[in-house]
Design an enzyme around this catalytic site. Structure first.
Site, PDB file in Angstrom:
ATOM      1  N   CYS A 161       3.674  25.101  27.406  1.00 36.68           N
ATOM      2  CA  CYS A 161       3.959  24.912  25.981  1.00 36.68           C
ATOM      3  C   CYS A 161       2.786  25.344  25.101  1.00 36.68           C
ATOM      4  CB  CYS A 161       4.378  23.472  25.712  1.00 36.68           C
ATOM      5  SG  CYS A 161       5.295  23.311  24.144  1.00 36.68           S
ATOM      6  N   HIS A 206       9.366  22.968  28.892  1.00 37.69           N
ATOM      7  CA  HIS A 206       8.819  21.814  29.614  1.00 37.69           C
ATOM      8  C   HIS A 206       9.648  21.516  30.857  1.00 37.69           C
ATOM      9  CE1 HIS A 206       5.713  20.477  26.798  1.00 37.69           C
ATOM     10  NE2 HIS A 206       6.543  20.751  25.820  1.00 37.69           N
ATOM     11  N   GLU A 229       8.504  20.513  33.401  1.00 39.04           N
ATOM     12  CA  GLU A 229       7.887  19.344  34.036  1.00 39.04           C
ATOM     13  C   GLU A 229       8.409  18.026  33.482  1.00 39.04           C
ATOM     14  OE1 GLU A 229       5.453  19.712  30.308  1.00 39.04           O
ATOM     15  OE2 GLU A 229       6.479  21.081  31.689  1.00 39.04           O
TER      16      GLU A 229
END
Length: 346
Positions: free
Chosen positions: A142, A235, A237
């Site tokens: 990001c 994202h 994650e």
């Protein structure tokens, strides 16, 4: 993990072209094995939550990975105890003489600011300069990706007219790329940002390649041609409830014009359990990256500066496919596909 095949097997050329790791018996016998060394520069306010998300993904790999944590010295974190930082984190200068297989640079909630107004911008750039000669491959997330693309390749950060918030489809651009090997042609990626990067600048730089792209979210995954740097604008994650927590946090603060997360809550009803629709691709991306690093990194990490200077972290038989341009046929997933028809039980 690689497969071991007989020397001279005709399938070797095909496997190489499809980015499948195959070692002939003499190569396998010469291979030396050690744990991967990784360092995480954690810029997120909620450090423990981010640590957990990243370690959860790294743990999906069968490889043994040694993890160190880096913090900025010019910014004081307020969402985590000082004891936690002292116990587990070190400032960048502590890593000056270290070499690593991989570096992970997280995002930060500062994409609304010009880079020069971020209080640790100069320190961030010094870390990137250090990594260019001390780290085999770096994964930026990001804002970390935006900052790295700007500092390393002059790619401008673009303020968006509205926040990109939710789960968005990304079209696969190169099915034979190591990082996206095994991806479906459409991968879902969470986004939560008010800025992006100039696609014009990315396209104009011959060192960069777009690996996934979406009509609403733009480039989701970018990499250098030698894969020494990987830039994830979204994202992957994120955990299942991260977007929900961000949405409810902003609503509880009474903020105006809080965007509703797209393609996340079934029926767009926040009282219904959200869908964890990106987990498989998240695990696959991180396993692919760790596996690629494991196969290509030198056993002796002091060789990293030479490999990076030669811009050749990979091996001679790597085949790089030029990514195709973004889809232009107007196809839009989720428009009429029945997404959101899951109803609560009872």
């Amino acid at each position: 993990m690689p497969i071991k095949i007989p020397a001279g097997l005709p399938a070797r050329d095909i496997l190489d072209s499809e980015r499948i790791f195959a070692l002939e018996k003499p190569e396998a016998e010469r291979q030396r094995v050690r744990p991967l060394k990784m360092v995480i520069l954690n810029l997120m306010p909620k450090k423990i939550e981010t640590e957990t998300q990243l370690l959860r993904l790294i743990s999906k790999s069968p490889l043994q990975v040694d993890i160190d944590f880096m913090k900025t010295g010019t910014h004081e974190s307020t969402h985590v105890s000082a004891d936690h930082l002292v116990k587990f984190y070190e400032p960048p200068e502590s890593f000056a003489d270290n070499y690593y297989d991989g570096l992970i640079v997280t995002g930060a909630p500062v994409e609304h600011l010009p880079f020069e107004e971020v209080d640790y911008w100069d320190e961030f750039r010094r870390v990137l300069d250090w990594a260019a000669s001390h780290v085999f491959s770096t994964m930026y997330l990001c804002w970390g990706a935006m900052g790295a693309l700007n500092h390393r390749y002059g790619v401008r950060k673009i303020d968006l007219p509205e926040k990109v918030f939710g789960v968005f489809p990304q079209y696969l651009q190169d099915e034979y790329c190591f990082l996206t090997n095994g991806f479906d042609e459409i991968a879902l990626q969470p986004h939560s940002r008010v800025a992006g990067v100039s696609e014009e600048d990315v396209a104009a730089n011959a060192d960069l390649q777009v690996l996934t792209w979406g009509p609403r979210s733009g480039p989701g995954l970018i990499a250098t041609r030698d894969f020494s740097e990987v830039f994830a604008l979204g994202h992957w994650e994120y955990g299942k409830y991260t977007l929900a927590e961000e949405y409810r946090r902003d609503m509880d603060r009474g903020l105006d014009n809080v965007p509703f997360p797209t393609n996340y809550f079934p029926n767009d009803d926040p009282s219904i359990e959200p869908l964890f629709s990106w987990r498989a691709h998240a695990n696959l991306l991180w396993r692919n990256w760790l596996n690629w690093v494991y196969q290509m990194t030198p056993y002796d990490l002091t060789e990293v500066p030479q490999l990076r200077a030669q811009r050749r972290p990979g091996t001679d038989h790597v085949v790089r496919h030029a990514p195709c341009p973004p889809r232009e046929d107007g196809f839009r997933p989720f428009l009429d596909d029945g997404y959101g028809l899951i109803v609560p039980r009872g």
